[in-house]
Design a protein around this motif. Structure first.
Motif, PDB file in Angstrom:
ATOM      1  N   ARG A 279      -6.144  -2.853  42.813  1.00 34.93           N
ATOM      2  CA  ARG A 279      -6.700  -1.792  43.858  1.00 34.93           C
ATOM      3  C   ARG A 279      -5.624  -1.003  44.523  1.00 34.93           C
ATOM      4  NH1 ARG A 279     -11.052  -5.060  47.213  1.00 34.93           N
ATOM      5  NH2 ARG A 279     -10.475  -3.331  48.581  1.00 34.93           N
ATOM      6  N   PRO A 280      -5.864   0.377  44.690  1.00 38.70           N
ATOM      7  CA  PRO A 280      -4.763   1.249  45.505  1.00 38.70           C
ATOM      8  C   PRO A 280      -4.738   0.906  46.907  1.00 38.70           C
ATOM      9  CG  PRO A 280      -6.431   2.603  44.692  1.00 38.70           C
ATOM     10  CD  PRO A 280      -6.701   1.300  44.280  1.00 38.70           C
ATOM     11  N   ASP A 281      -5.567   0.176  47.603  1.00 44.63           N
ATOM     12  CA  ASP A 281      -5.608  -0.118  48.922  1.00 44.63           C
ATOM     13  C   ASP A 281      -5.129  -1.443  49.153  1.00 44.63           C
ATOM     14  OD1 ASP A 281      -8.073  -1.014  47.653  1.00 44.63           O
ATOM     15  OD2 ASP A 281      -9.024  -1.161  49.728  1.00 44.63           O
ATOM     16  N   LYS A 282      -4.954  -2.283  48.046  1.00 48.84           N
ATOM     17  CA  LYS A 282      -4.181  -3.370  48.387  1.00 48.84           C
ATOM     18  C   LYS A 282      -3.119  -3.791  47.347  1.00 48.84           C
ATOM     19  CE  LYS A 282      -8.199  -5.744  49.976  1.00 48.84           C
ATOM     20  NZ  LYS A 282      -8.306  -6.870  50.801  1.00 48.84           N
ATOM     21  N   PRO A 283      -1.845  -3.634  48.291  1.00 48.36           N
ATOM     22  CA  PRO A 283      -0.709  -3.725  47.459  1.00 48.36           C
ATOM     23  C   PRO A 283      -0.529  -4.868  46.756  1.00 48.36           C
ATOM     24  CG  PRO A 283      -0.401  -2.760  49.604  1.00 48.36           C
ATOM     25  CD  PRO A 283      -1.740  -3.279  49.479  1.00 48.36           C
ATOM     26  N   PRO A 284       0.095  -5.215  45.553  1.00 47.58           N
ATOM     27  CA  PRO A 284       0.262  -6.630  45.064  1.00 47.58           C
ATOM     28  C   PRO A 284       1.422  -7.079  45.490  1.00 47.58           C
ATOM     29  CG  PRO A 284       0.793  -4.740  43.383  1.00 47.58           C
ATOM     30  CD  PRO A 284       0.250  -3.974  44.653  1.00 47.58           C
ATOM     31  N   VAL A 285       1.461  -8.401  45.662  1.00 48.53           N
ATOM     32  CA  VAL A 285       2.539  -9.148  45.899  1.00 48.53           C
ATOM     33  C   VAL A 285       3.158  -9.825  44.445  1.00 48.53           C
ATOM     34  CG1 VAL A 285       3.453 -11.425  47.168  1.00 48.53           C
ATOM     35  CG2 VAL A 285       1.526  -9.985  48.072  1.00 48.53           C
ATOM     36  N   GLY A 286       4.362  -9.529  44.230  1.00 46.52           N
ATOM     37  CA  GLY A 286       4.852 -10.069  43.151  1.00 46.52           C
ATOM     38  C   GLY A 286       4.860  -8.919  41.875  1.00 46.52           C
ATOM     39  N   LYS A 287       5.413  -9.268  40.674  1.00 47.75           N
ATOM     40  CA  LYS A 287       5.491  -8.438  39.698  1.00 47.75           C
ATOM     41  C   LYS A 287       4.141  -8.182  38.882  1.00 47.75           C
ATOM     42  CE  LYS A 287      10.359  -9.149  38.967  1.00 47.75           C
ATOM     43  NZ  LYS A 287      11.474  -9.639  37.940  1.00 47.75           N
ATOM     44  N   LYS A 288       4.042  -6.964  38.518  1.00 47.20           N
ATOM     45  CA  LYS A 288       2.458  -6.762  37.965  1.00 47.20           C
ATOM     46  C   LYS A 288       2.971  -7.174  36.629  1.00 47.20           C
ATOM     47  CE  LYS A 288       1.269  -2.774  40.787  1.00 47.20           C
ATOM     48  NZ  LYS A 288       0.980  -1.174  40.717  1.00 47.20           N
ATOM     49  N   ILE A 289       1.971  -7.858  36.020  1.00 51.13           N
ATOM     50  CA  ILE A 289       2.104  -8.261  34.552  1.00 51.13           C
ATOM     51  C   ILE A 289       0.516  -8.210  33.954  1.00 51.13           C
ATOM     52  CG2 ILE A 289       1.537 -10.727  35.249  1.00 51.13           C
ATOM     53  CD1 ILE A 289       3.958 -11.556  33.254  1.00 51.13           C
ATOM     54  N   ARG A 290       0.870  -7.966  32.435  1.00 46.29           N
ATOM     55  CA  ARG A 290      -0.274  -7.943  31.504  1.00 46.29           C
ATOM     56  C   ARG A 290      -0.125  -8.950  30.393  1.00 46.29           C
ATOM     57  NH1 ARG A 290      -2.137  -4.839  27.058  1.00 46.29           N
ATOM     58  NH2 ARG A 290      -4.099  -4.229  27.026  1.00 46.29           N
ATOM     59  N   VAL A 291      -1.134  -9.506  30.105  1.00 38.88           N
ATOM     60  CA  VAL A 291      -1.027 -10.912  29.265  1.00 38.88           C
ATOM     61  C   VAL A 291      -1.966 -10.464  28.187  1.00 38.88           C
ATOM     62  CG1 VAL A 291      -1.100 -13.277  28.701  1.00 38.88           C
ATOM     63  CG2 VAL A 291      -0.261 -12.480  30.876  1.00 38.88           C
ATOM     64  N   VAL A 292      -1.676 -10.603  26.831  1.00 45.27           N
ATOM     65  CA  VAL A 292      -2.656 -10.466  25.898  1.00 45.27           C
ATOM     66  C   VAL A 292      -2.588 -11.661  25.164  1.00 45.27           C
ATOM     67  CG1 VAL A 292      -3.347  -9.168  23.704  1.00 45.27           C
ATOM     68  CG2 VAL A 292      -2.488  -8.103  25.725  1.00 45.27           C
ATOM     69  N   PHE A 293      -3.688 -12.524  25.023  1.00 44.88           N
ATOM     70  CA  PHE A 293      -3.534 -13.724  24.426  1.00 44.88           C
ATOM     71  C   PHE A 293      -3.758 -13.520  22.838  1.00 44.88           C
ATOM     72  CE2 PHE A 293      -4.893 -15.005  28.880  1.00 44.88           C
ATOM     73  CZ  PHE A 293      -4.054 -16.020  29.046  1.00 44.88           C
ATOM     74  N   ASN A 294      -3.436 -14.605  22.162  1.00 47.76           N
ATOM     75  CA  ASN A 294      -3.725 -14.665  20.724  1.00 47.76           C
ATOM     76  C   ASN A 294      -5.065 -14.461  20.237  1.00 47.76           C
ATOM     77  OD1 ASN A 294      -1.003 -15.232  20.365  1.00 47.76           O
ATOM     78  ND2 ASN A 294      -1.373 -17.345  20.340  1.00 47.76           N
ATOM     79  N   ASP A 295      -6.095 -14.712  21.093  1.00 49.61           N
ATOM     80  CA  ASP A 295      -7.401 -14.351  20.687  1.00 49.61           C
ATOM     81  C   ASP A 295      -8.104 -13.208  21.183  1.00 49.61           C
ATOM     82  OD1 ASP A 295      -7.613 -14.781  23.762  1.00 49.61           O
ATOM     83  OD2 ASP A 295      -8.799 -16.598  23.521  1.00 49.61           O
ATOM     84  N   GLY A 296      -7.073 -12.475  21.771  1.00 49.49           N
ATOM     85  CA  GLY A 296      -7.460 -10.964  22.205  1.00 49.49           C
ATOM     86  C   GLY A 296      -7.746 -10.890  23.759  1.00 49.49           C
ATOM     87  N   GLU A 297      -8.031 -12.096  24.404  1.00 49.47           N
ATOM     88  CA  GLU A 297      -8.478 -11.730  25.812  1.00 49.47           C
ATOM     89  C   GLU A 297      -7.068 -11.105  26.437  1.00 49.47           C
ATOM     90  OE1 GLU A 297      -9.798 -14.319  29.684  1.00 49.47           O
ATOM     91  OE2 GLU A 297      -9.288 -15.429  27.754  1.00 49.47           O
TER      92      GLU A 297
END
Length: 134
Positions: free
Chosen positions: A73-91
């Motif tokens: 959300r643009p109005d809620k700055p994240p704390v920490g590093k932004k990360i994206r995980v793609v699991f072996n099952d596609g999730e």
């Protein structure tokens, strides 16, 4: 002992909802007492290597109709590093982390979706096909 509400997802797709009081990200195993276990049931041992992830949840019922948002959300700055995980099952999970290290067994991720039932999750690194900072 403090009991965390968790949903454990195994690599084979099995899911167990319950409670743990001894999960540590550096330990190879922990105990879980399933939600539907009769009173007095002893917790059983779960090996982290058998898991996809451990979800620390707000409640064990959840909301099956909720669709997880994969953006911040643009109005809620994240704390920490932004990360994206793609699991072996596609999730796919999107969130923030403060401790990703590919040489460790796993890492904690806080979901980007503030409405998620997941407060945080422990991603087992070997269950992830791709991990990228965004």
């Amino acid at each position: 002992m403090i009991q965390n509400k968790i949903v454990v997802r195994f690599r084979d797709g099995k899911i167990i909802k319950g409670y743990t009081g001894d999960f540590l990200p550096t330990k190879p195993a922990f105990h879980i007492t399933p939600l539907d276990a009769p009173d007095g049931t002893k917790p059983f041992l779960v090996q982290v290597v058998d898991l996809k992830a451990v979800f620390f949840v707000k409640d064990l019922v959840g909301n099956p109709a909720h669709s997880e948002r994969l953006e911040f959300r643009p109005d809620k700055p994240p704390v920490g590093k932004k990360i994206r995980v793609v699991f072996n099952d596609g999730e796919i999970l999107v969130g923030t982390t403060q401790g990703y290290d590919p040489t460790r067994v796993g890492f904690f991720l806080v979901p980007a979706d503030h409405e998620s039932n997941n407060e945080r999750c422990f991603v087992v690194g070997s269950a992830a096909a791709k991990v990228t900072f965004i």
